[in-house]
Motif scaffolding. Sequence first.
Motif, PDB file in Angstrom:
ATOM      1  N   LYS A   5      -7.942   1.621  -8.586  1.00 39.91           N
ATOM      2  CA  LYS A   5      -7.346   1.471  -7.780  1.00 39.91           C
ATOM      3  C   LYS A   5      -5.909   0.844  -7.515  1.00 39.91           C
ATOM      4  O   LYS A   5      -6.704   0.186  -6.105  1.00 39.91           O
ATOM      5  CB  LYS A   5      -6.253   2.766  -7.811  1.00 39.91           C
ATOM      6  N   TYR A   7      -2.216  -1.188  -5.875  1.00 38.90           N
ATOM      7  CA  TYR A   7      -0.868  -1.127  -5.603  1.00 38.90           C
ATOM      8  C   TYR A   7       0.198  -2.261  -4.915  1.00 38.90           C
ATOM      9  O   TYR A   7      -0.860  -2.575  -3.867  1.00 38.90           O
ATOM     10  CB  TYR A   7      -0.945   0.108  -4.346  1.00 38.90           C
ATOM     11  N   GLU A  17       7.689   6.739  -2.831  1.00 32.83           N
ATOM     12  CA  GLU A  17       6.913   7.380  -4.238  1.00 32.83           C
ATOM     13  C   GLU A  17       5.429   6.274  -3.534  1.00 32.83           C
ATOM     14  O   GLU A  17       4.149   7.020  -4.398  1.00 32.83           O
ATOM     15  CB  GLU A  17       7.921   6.043  -4.991  1.00 32.83           C
ATOM     16  N   ALA A  18       5.369   4.855  -3.229  1.00 33.67           N
ATOM     17  CA  ALA A  18       4.227   4.058  -3.588  1.00 33.67           C
ATOM     18  C   ALA A  18       3.239   5.072  -2.590  1.00 33.67           C
ATOM     19  O   ALA A  18       2.044   5.046  -2.773  1.00 33.67           O
ATOM     20  CB  ALA A  18       4.520   2.849  -3.343  1.00 33.67           C
ATOM     21  N   HIS A  21       1.637   8.693  -2.553  1.00 35.65           N
ATOM     22  CA  HIS A  21       0.530   8.745  -4.407  1.00 35.65           C
ATOM     23  C   HIS A  21      -0.851   7.403  -3.982  1.00 35.65           C
ATOM     24  O   HIS A  21      -2.013   7.625  -3.507  1.00 35.65           O
ATOM     25  CB  HIS A  21       1.242   7.098  -5.459  1.00 35.65           C
ATOM     26  N   LYS A  24      -2.043  10.332  -1.886  1.00 38.19           N
ATOM     27  CA  LYS A  24      -2.993  11.224  -2.415  1.00 38.19           C
ATOM     28  C   LYS A  24      -4.458  10.314  -3.024  1.00 38.19           C
ATOM     29  O   LYS A  24      -5.271  10.760  -3.167  1.00 38.19           O
ATOM     30  CB  LYS A  24      -2.077  11.831  -3.059  1.00 38.19           C
ATOM     31  N   ALA A  25      -4.448   9.506  -3.269  1.00 38.39           N
ATOM     32  CA  ALA A  25      -5.323   8.986  -4.416  1.00 38.39           C
ATOM     33  C   ALA A  25      -6.429   8.552  -3.415  1.00 38.39           C
ATOM     34  O   ALA A  25      -7.729   8.885  -3.400  1.00 38.39           O
ATOM     35  CB  ALA A  25      -4.419   7.407  -4.784  1.00 38.39           C
ATOM     36  N   GLU A  57       1.840  13.540   4.276  1.00 38.70           N
ATOM     37  CA  GLU A  57       0.728  13.990   3.162  1.00 38.70           C
ATOM     38  C   GLU A  57      -0.164  14.527   3.722  1.00 38.70           C
ATOM     39  O   GLU A  57      -1.351  15.309   3.227  1.00 38.70           O
ATOM     40  CB  GLU A  57       0.050  12.524   1.618  1.00 38.70           C
ATOM     41  N   TYR A 198       1.118  -0.824  -9.939  1.00 41.77           N
ATOM     42  CA  TYR A 198       0.107   0.152  -9.605  1.00 41.77           C
ATOM     43  C   TYR A 198      -0.436   0.136 -10.929  1.00 41.77           C
ATOM     44  O   TYR A 198      -0.203   0.243 -12.087  1.00 41.77           O
ATOM     45  CB  TYR A 198       0.591   1.885  -9.870  1.00 41.77           C
ATOM     46  N   PHE A 208       6.743   2.530  -9.356  1.00 39.52           N
ATOM     47  CA  PHE A 208       7.521   3.193  -7.994  1.00 39.52           C
ATOM     48  C   PHE A 208       8.494   2.578  -7.603  1.00 39.52           C
ATOM     49  O   PHE A 208       8.355   1.145  -7.410  1.00 39.52           O
ATOM     50  CB  PHE A 208       6.367   3.562  -7.522  1.00 39.52           C
TER      51      PHE A 208
END
Length: 221
Positions: A5, A7, A17-18, A21, A24-25, A57, A198, A208
């Motif tokens: 993954k 970014y 948003e990025a 994400h 969380k990842a 988060e 992404y 994002f």
Amino acid sequence: MITRKLYLLGGNTSQEEANIHFAKAAGGQDARIALLIVYRKGWEAFLPHYTKHWISEGVQENNISVVVPNEKDELNTAEMTEILSGATGIFIGGGHSATYYDVYTKEPIKKLLLSKYAAGIPLAGNSAGALLMPQTVLLSPHDTDNQQAWNGKGLGILQNQLISVHFSQWQDEPNLLSGLHQHNIPLGYGIDGDACLYLEDEQPTAVFGNEQVKRIEKGTL
């Protein structure tokens, strides 16, 4: 099966948003994030621009570790290795791109970054950090001390691609196209300041943010 993954943020460190994400990842409440930046006076005061969405988060503040060189741009190799070894997410910040290049594309940190990414640890870069990811780093004239475009060998996570950041803000399409032709690279991505490209397994998967990512092919010229 491991999913890699990546970014690539175009300039807004705090792009919500990025960053959500990415957090969380990296594991959310269980995340251990390594933030890689360069030294500048007062750098500590800027950290919330990176960390605020991660913390929202559920990432624990004491599980966010900062890698920062000294005033001579020298890294503590032992400390850096320990932080990266335990990281479940790695974020390379933004700032003076040439300094980021000098600090973070050299060994031993290059090998550590590539190893963590290959093992499925999410990797993010904002502006300067995003520019380091391809095999060839292309710096815009807007991003160098002498206002001349510059190129060098990057981390090599992305092959046969170039990345441009602050794309609309710097009107950087001519520079990106010139780089594609100069280096005989077929494809580039221009990422606006409030956008993030992404990728999963080096393939574009989502955009994002409130701005755009533009795909540029060498034949466009």
